[in-house]
Design an enzyme around this catalytic site. Structure first.
Site, mmCIF file in Angstrom:
data_model
loop_
_atom_site.group_PDB
_atom_site.id
_atom_site.type_symbol
_atom_site.label_atom_id
_atom_site.label_comp_id
_atom_site.label_asym_id
_atom_site.label_seq_id
_atom_site.Cartn_x
_atom_site.Cartn_y
_atom_site.Cartn_z
ATOM 1 N N ASP A 86 -5.052 -1.750 2.441
ATOM 2 C CA ASP A 86 -3.623 -1.474 2.430
ATOM 3 C C ASP A 86 -3.417 -0.032 2.917
ATOM 4 O OD1 ASP A 86 -0.825 -1.777 1.667
ATOM 5 O OD2 ASP A 86 -1.306 -0.500 -0.042
ATOM 6 N N ASP B 284 0.210 2.307 2.628
ATOM 7 C CA ASP B 284 1.013 3.177 1.764
ATOM 8 C C ASP B 284 0.533 3.120 0.314
ATOM 9 O OD1 ASP B 284 2.421 3.573 4.051
ATOM 10 O OD2 ASP B 284 4.285 2.642 3.372
ATOM 11 N N ASP C 280 -2.993 -1.266 -3.830
ATOM 12 C CA ASP C 280 -2.382 -0.685 -5.028
ATOM 13 C C ASP C 280 -1.208 -1.489 -5.564
ATOM 14 O OD1 ASP C 280 -0.770 0.202 -2.673
ATOM 15 O OD2 ASP C 280 0.394 1.207 -4.216
#
Length: 257
Positions: free
Chosen positions: A12, A14, A196
């Protein structure tokens, strides 16, 4: 068909490889260099558009590797070319006003508004609007209305996923779907996935090693299937700092450092 490789890493962006606030990745430089040394492809996997991810690939000097774009709804550098965005927007705009109005999608915003809420530059915000498959947005209504909104969309085959910043609508493909296609191409001996947010959960669970990156700006992810497990790692440091530490640890564990 590519020859089998020892390791493929799916990440991922951001809040994971990129700092949640500054979008910087410099803290992950040692681990990025280590992946390069062992010839482990880094597959970016994000809600970002193909235009955005191609520029980040250039910054990271990984042009030519596939990427999972728009939350798994599209693949950069591989055969998946359908443009679902107009159809998705049409469905969204058929909803009753009381359900539709609390959702402010990127298609409802100009680039200046996107820059304001994301911290992107005006050019970066324009790239974020270049969507082909999915629609991220902000929800301003209450939780009961949000449930009704999500349910109404699901009746039309549109699914909502919570990401690091936005509620993103798509026709249901996940990052794990794109991951499966890329794994079939590379046939790696080992896989690592890092993320996240809730929209990373399937990808984390599909990897040999799933790394949950700490993100102080949001609630921690719930336990993943099988957790606690030596194959699920939760970092204490956020963003690229946590990413760097986890990747270096796993390279050592796999005797690839």
């Amino acid at each position: 068909m590519k020859a089998a490789t020892s390791l493929v890493v799916f990440s991922d962006l951001d809040g994971t490889l990129l700092d949640h606030d500054t979008y910087a990745w410099s803290a992950a430089t040692p681990a990025l260099a280590a992946l390069c040394r062992v010839n482990a492809p880094l597959i970016l996997s994000s809600s970002k558009t193909a235009v955005e991810i191609a520029k980040i690939q250039s910054d990271l000097d990984i042009i030519g590797t596939p990427a999972i774009v728009e939350n798994g709804a599209g693949l950069l550098g591989m055969d998946r070319t359908a443009d679902d965005y107009a159809r998705l927007r049409d469905i969204l705009n058929t909803l009753p006003a009381q359900l539709r109005s609390p959702f402010e999608g990127f298609g409802d915003m100009d680039a200046a508004r996107i820059a304001q809420i994301t911290g992107l530059s005006p050019a970066g915000a324009a790239d974020a609007k270049s969507r082909a498959y999915s629609e991220p947005g902000l929800w301003s209504g209450d939780s009961e209305s949000r449930t009704a909104f999500v349910t109404a969309l699901a009746d039309h085959g549109v699914f909502a996923r919570e990401g690091g910043r936005f509620l993103t609508l798509s026709f249901g493909a996940t990052k794990a779907d794109g991951m499966a296609q890329i794994i079939d191409t590379y046939r790696p001996q080992h896989t690592i996935a890092l993320g996240d947010a809730p929209n990373d959960i399937e990808m984390l669970g599909a990897a040999e090693y799933g790394v949950v990156i700490a993100n102080p700006s949001r609630a921690p992810l719930p336990p993943l299937p099988g957790e606690p497990s030596p194959h699920i790692i939760r970092t204490t440091q956020p963003g690229p700092e946590g990413w760097n530490a986890a990747v270096l640890t796993l390279l050592q564990r796999l005797n690839l450092d």
